[in-house]
Structures are given as C-alpha cells and as structure tokens.
Design a protein around this motif. Sequence first.
Motif, PDB file in Angstrom:
ATOM      1  N   MET B  41      -8.018  21.235 -31.226  1.00 24.00           N
ATOM      2  CA  MET B  41      -8.756  22.682 -30.938  1.00 24.00           C
ATOM      3  C   MET B  41      -9.763  22.624 -30.021  1.00 24.00           C
ATOM      4  O   MET B  41     -10.848  23.457 -29.740  1.00 24.00           O
ATOM      5  CB  MET B  41      -9.562  23.196 -32.106  1.00 24.00           C
ATOM      6  N   TRP B  42      -9.689  21.611 -29.105  1.00 21.75           N
ATOM      7  CA  TRP B  42     -10.744  21.147 -28.151  1.00 21.75           C
ATOM      8  C   TRP B  42     -10.165  20.678 -26.977  1.00 21.75           C
ATOM      9  O   TRP B  42      -9.208  19.840 -26.861  1.00 21.75           O
ATOM     10  CB  TRP B  42     -11.609  20.215 -28.787  1.00 21.75           C
ATOM     11  N   PRO B  43     -10.855  20.934 -25.751  1.00 23.61           N
ATOM     12  CA  PRO B  43      -9.780  20.783 -24.600  1.00 23.61           C
ATOM     13  C   PRO B  43      -9.973  19.115 -24.153  1.00 23.61           C
ATOM     14  O   PRO B  43      -9.019  18.892 -23.148  1.00 23.61           O
ATOM     15  CB  PRO B  43     -10.405  21.600 -23.554  1.00 23.61           C
ATOM     16  N   GLY B  44     -10.606  18.536 -24.907  1.00 21.91           N
ATOM     17  CA  GLY B  44     -10.489  16.998 -24.616  1.00 21.91           C
ATOM     18  C   GLY B  44     -11.669  16.587 -23.467  1.00 21.91           C
ATOM     19  O   GLY B  44     -11.632  15.508 -23.209  1.00 21.91           O
ATOM     20  N   ASP B  45     -12.578  17.629 -22.975  1.00 24.95           N
ATOM     21  CA  ASP B  45     -13.694  16.983 -22.248  1.00 24.95           C
ATOM     22  C   ASP B  45     -15.038  16.792 -23.131  1.00 24.95           C
ATOM     23  O   ASP B  45     -14.830  17.454 -24.008  1.00 24.95           O
ATOM     24  CB  ASP B  45     -13.769  18.136 -21.161  1.00 24.95           C
ATOM     25  N   PHE B  46     -15.677  15.600 -22.637  1.00 22.50           N
ATOM     26  CA  PHE B  46     -16.777  15.341 -23.346  1.00 22.50           C
ATOM     27  C   PHE B  46     -18.136  15.869 -22.565  1.00 22.50           C
ATOM     28  O   PHE B  46     -18.276  15.872 -21.381  1.00 22.50           O
ATOM     29  CB  PHE B  46     -16.997  13.868 -23.041  1.00 22.50           C
ATOM     30  N   SER B  47     -18.700  16.750 -23.232  1.00 21.32           N
ATOM     31  CA  SER B  47     -19.932  17.405 -22.775  1.00 21.32           C
ATOM     32  C   SER B  47     -21.142  16.595 -22.875  1.00 21.32           C
ATOM     33  O   SER B  47     -21.263  15.847 -23.618  1.00 21.32           O
ATOM     34  CB  SER B  47     -20.172  19.070 -23.280  1.00 21.32           C
ATOM     35  N   PHE B  48     -22.203  17.218 -22.239  1.00 23.06           N
ATOM     36  CA  PHE B  48     -23.431  16.169 -22.239  1.00 23.06           C
ATOM     37  C   PHE B  48     -24.665  17.026 -22.491  1.00 23.06           C
ATOM     38  O   PHE B  48     -25.667  16.420 -22.681  1.00 23.06           O
ATOM     39  CB  PHE B  48     -23.819  15.659 -20.888  1.00 23.06           C
ATOM     40  N   GLY B  49     -24.467  18.513 -22.366  1.00 20.26           N
ATOM     41  CA  GLY B  49     -25.654  19.216 -22.611  1.00 20.26           C
ATOM     42  C   GLY B  49     -25.728  19.987 -21.197  1.00 20.26           C
ATOM     43  O   GLY B  49     -24.840  19.914 -20.495  1.00 20.26           O
ATOM     44  N   ARG B  50     -26.764  20.514 -21.149  1.00 17.57           N
ATOM     45  CA  ARG B  50     -26.872  21.761 -19.835  1.00 17.57           C
ATOM     46  C   ARG B  50     -27.682  20.997 -18.501  1.00 17.57           C
ATOM     47  O   ARG B  50     -27.616  21.566 -17.763  1.00 17.57           O
ATOM     48  CB  ARG B  50     -27.654  23.002 -20.144  1.00 17.57           C
TER      49      ARG B  50
END
Lengths: 389, 375
Positions: B41-50
């Motif tokens: 359900m999640w595209p697989g990228d790792f986010s870090f915040g803004r």
Amino acid sequence: MKRFEYEDACIKCSLCVTACPVYRVDQQFPGPKALGPDWYRHYQAGEAKPMEHVSDCTFCQLCESACPVDVPIAHLIAVHKELASQSPRLAVRDYLLTHPQWLAMVPSLVKLPKQLGVPLGISSSTQWPAPSPLQRSRRHRTHQRQGSATRRIGIFVDCFTRGFDSETLLAASAVLEELGYTAVPLPSASHCCGAAAYASGLLGEAERTARSTHRAVRRMTSGLEAVVTLNATCDDTLRVEWPRYFGLTIPVPILPFVDFVLDRANPGFFERIHGLPGQELIYTHATCRSKVARGEGSLFALMERVSERPPQILEISCCGAAGSYAFKTEHTKVARALGHRAKEVMGEPGIILTDSGTCAIHLQELTGCQTIHPARWLHGQLKRQEVLR
Amino acid sequence: MSSKTAIVVGRGPAGMLSTSYLLQRGYQVTVLAESDGSLGMWPGDFSFGRTTDAFQAFPIELSSAEWSQAFGELVALYRSFGVTLVLPQAQDIPHTVTAIGNMRPTFATPNWQYASSEPESLVFVGIDGLADSIVGAQAATYRRRSGCEAYEVSLSRPPGWDSSWGTIRFAAYLDGDAGASWLAATLREALRGVPSGIPVVLPQVIGLEHTEKLLTQLSEVGKRSVSEFPLLSPSIGGVRVRDRWERLLRQQGVRFVSGRVREVQPVPRALLTDGRSFEADCLLLASGGVLGGGMQVTVDGAIVDELVNREVGRMDHLDALDAHGHREIDCLGGGRVLAVGRAMGGWNPNRDHNGGAMLLATVRTALGMCEEVDR
C-alpha cells in the motif's frame, strides 16, 4: 450459527488482489475483492446476481490470508460460487469431483481413456495420478500394532493418499516409527474432509461430508497424542475450517507432518540423514493452503537440516493444481500458466518436495522433475542409510 | 544451535527491515504475521520529513552522521534484493509527484519513481481505463503548485482491456512482450509534438518484474527521462519491493509463520491464537498495522489495538521489561521485547511525511538495545 465475522469490514486496500495468483495470469478474472467483499455487499442488499468467472477462483485462500482486516474473502467467494449457475453437464462433473472419497475407493477408474471425461468437462490434457500399487485392504494396516505401549500418533489418510499415494502413507508411518511413535492411520474407511466441495461452492455438501468424516475420525482419537496430516489443504480444513464453519472439533492437536518432524525429531535423526553423500538438488514448494494455514519455511527449514546440498525454494505462488481445479476443462489454461512458472524459475533439474498429491502430479508434469511428498524423501534416505550401513 | 534467535511480529516495512538487519547480525529470524503487511500500500520510497534541518523534531533523534550511515545501509540492503534506491545529492529534500499532481516530499527513492529537488516542466501520461489516472486534473494541479509547464498526453486502452483491469493487471500485462510493445508504440505516438527533452512521468504500472528494463528502453528510445509517479493502493512500487524482499528472506531461511499473536510474554515468548508458541532471544513488535490500525505502544507503555482503540495490555506489567532502563522513549524499555515502526508511538508519518525516518530510527534503536541486552 452466524457463518461469518467481519464479512463487511473491507477497507478496499486491494492487498488481496496483489496476492491473487489467478488475477495475474487470467485477464478476465475480476479478482478477489470484486468477487468477495464487493459482491457480498450487493448480495446482502438483495441484488444477488452471480458474476461471470467466479468459478475460476482456485480457492487457494491467499487473498484471505493477505487481508489486514480479517474479511473471509475466499469464503465469501465460495458463497458466490454456490449461487453461480452451472450447466447440468458441468454440475454432474463437479458433483463427482467434489467427492474424491469415491474415487479413492475405486482408483483404477483413472485408467479409463481420458476421452471419456471430455463430454463431462474433464480436462484431457491434465495429468491423472496413477492408482496406488498396493492392495487397498492391506495398505492401512501395515504399521498398526495393537496394544503397543509406545506413543501413538494418528495419520489422517486423505482421499488422494488413500487412492493414489499409499507410498507416502507408508513412508510417513515409517518415519514416525523411526522417531519413536506408533502411527495409526485414520479414518478406517474412505472419507473426505470436505475441502473439494467447499472449494467448488457446494457448501451444504462440504458440511455433510465433513460431519461424516468427523464422526469417523473422532471415534479413533482416544489415546492419540496428535493427528498428523499429509496434505496441506486437508490440514487447514480439519484444524481451521471444521471448527470455524461447521463447529466440529477434534480433541487432539492436528499438525502437518513436516512441522511434526521438525518439532519432535532429535538432532541425531537429522544428522543421520544429512551425512548421506551424493544427494540431488531439492526444491521445496510450500502449497498455498500450507502458507495460509501455517506459514512458509518449515519444509525449507527441515530440508536445510537434512539435505547435504543446500535446498532451494521453488519461487512460485500457486502451482495451479488446486485440488480438482486443473482437472476441469475450463481451467486447464490458467492451471498450466501458473504451473509453467515452476519450470521457468528452476535453474537446474532436481527433485521437488511438496505436501499435496495433486500439486505434485501437476508440477511433475510441467517441470519434468520428480515431485514427491517430503515423507517419501525422508523415508528413502533412511532406507539408503540402512543399506550403506 | 548456537546462533541467537529473534521473533519479528508483523511483515510490513518495519518487520521486513528488522528481519533483514537481524539476519545481518547473525540472528535466526521467525516472522509471525496474521496478514500481509502494508508494503503493498506504499510506493516503497523512504521519506525523511519536510526538511533535513537537524532541529526537525523526531521522537528519536540521530546525528547527521548516523542518518547518513542508516541510509547507506538501506541502499545496500535494497541492492541485495535487486532494487536501486537513489539518495538525494544535495542537502535539500526531493519531491515526487502524486496522482493528483501534488509535490510530496520523498528521500530515498527507488530508481523507477520520479524524484527531483527542483520543480521542472513535466509530461504527464494518463492511461485510459486505469483508475486514478486523471491526467487533466493532475497536470493542472502540478502547474499551479510548481509554477512549471505540465504537458498532458493520454494513452488509449490496451487491447483486451475490460473493467476488471486494476493496477496489478496493467503491470502484469506490461511485463509480457505484447504489453511492452503496446506501451512503446502508443507512447511514441502520444509524445509526438511534445517538446523533446522534457521528462515523462507514467502511472506506476510499468511491470512488476521487468520495470527497470522497460523504463530504460523507453528512456533510450524517447531520448528523455521516463519514470513513474505512485498511485494509490495497491501500490505497484511497494508490491515490487515486497515480492523481491520476501523472496530474498525466504532464501535466507527466514520462516514466515501465519497466525495471530495473542500474547507477548517477557521471556520473550509469543503465543498465537491457535495455541502455537514461539520463544527467542529477542522479540520485535512491528505490528503497527495497515493505516496504523494494528498494535501500538503509547508513550506511557500501554499496548493499544489502534483499530478499535482498545487497550490490550501494558508493557510495564510484563516484568523484567523495564529492568534495563530506556523508558525515556516508548521503545518498551531496554528489554528483549521492543517496538519498531508504527507500533512505536509518538510518530505521525501521515502528518509529518517522515515514515522512512521513523522506520530507520526505530529499527536501529531497537537493534542497538538487543545488542546491549546481549552484552
């Protein structure tokens, strides 16, 4: 009794669709979400129109196992199948195929020319099993020692094993004896757990079949420590579906053969087999229903402990056999498309181990590699070891 | 057997990450999960915040050297199961584009997904018959948000299409030869007249197994960068990551047990509803659940079933869990039972776009604690 819980909990995440093996190979198949929870909402609202292709579901239950909110997706699809209209000709075939316990009584029927089944909608290209080589009357008593003081373990003799694979039953009994148990095959007469009928949407028939088998099994369980199953689908049916859908319980634990051996054998047993030289490459195939019921990795873990060469996992989802599914003409194409993946992922020839007889004949036909139950492989190694000693 | 053993509860991104890192540290791992995780359900990228601002408030704060090491390890791990993760070159936070044309922050991004540090002109490709492909609205939003030009082109329905075609069906079709040729031909036709060189973004359905090959071919033939933007669930990017990652773990001997955990005891021991019980040297609770609907451990140590908001237990009542201190963060004390990912309270990745940071920080901290307890 209320049949389901959480049947209306679908959050439309579609994880079930990502798990469905048929959806990936059959461009017309609407997928588990549409056939299960989406359809069921309409059904409950009184708009019960069955959808086309609902019977193309293999009832592998991977959708249900993927669902994060416990929607009984596959079982909703079984209700859907029950309402789908079937021509009288195919209805006759389905009725026969969903009573494998009859075929198990007269296994030599499979020797009839395949063309005879074609008018009924039985696939002429799917490989049939060969009847067991042993005499039916003798084969279940071989290892039964009455009044023995050892620990007694029941072995559930499913239809396939009874009719077509008595070698596996003998092998499993021998391995259990090697581990210090007396194996008690049960029930004594030919019975079916009801899985075949449930998978085809014949829910009433599934329950009647299960009740009769339950009576036959229950009366034989006194004094048993556990009942071991040889087929993953029967295993899931007995342990999970019987209590959940029919309120039928067995007073002793029900365990797959592989899990039982992995859990109960002492290190010496593994070492004895492991030391044998010159073994062929082993591929392990966890069937869909074994993944659903228990998870995957136990067969691989067992083989890692006993195989001289590191085993490999047959990296496929559902092989397409799915009990009687591959024997139906309209499913032959999908069943073969799914099974062909096995050939593609095998780097070199080897022997495939899996705990389902129908998966085994299907995989053996499509890969050209011998495919047997792990009990037979273990037993074979034990026999080799005796010879070498 | 002499090796250390670990139980991971849950098979979403936090569970998988924990499993891989435990294997690297020599543990034998059993994963207990009653359903699929949220990877699909999640595209697989790792986010870090803004922002990469060091003062960004995370419940667990790591130094910039630790962050850089953590992301480096992640890239190596992804490479081991065949996915190339791209890290930003500069200090700023790159963005990807969403199905409705918003610019969403990302950080470590699989190479099939669009990511850019600067807004730029883009060609948005829609596919007729694909739900969530709304190219007109998408391009309009992007124009407004980015201030850049957004071209829009549409591909007609592929042959054989019917209303049952979801993202998985499109991806499976494009993995085959017929689908790949259809895409190459119709895209070439559709891009006729669009100024050259402008990057193209396609809906994330470009195959499950041959994605990288397909995108490279399209880029080379069209002489412009071609990548994907993520769609809603099921997310094909996450399915690719899930399938390849699970395959590797299976081959590494990880057992995936199907079943629901009823109770976690401080031994540590996990009891399943079907009566099975599993013991190990450490247990990581990664059952934050799809949409945060699983078990969560709140800051005061209560274990809450998030879906029905019901308290199911308390970590501090399981004695021995608090013996090692560490209650300053809600990582269940420094014991052998630790919460990771979304099961650890205090993070809100939906609001803060820091789900990737949450995964790395919680798993890293939990593994550190496991090792400390072992010493």
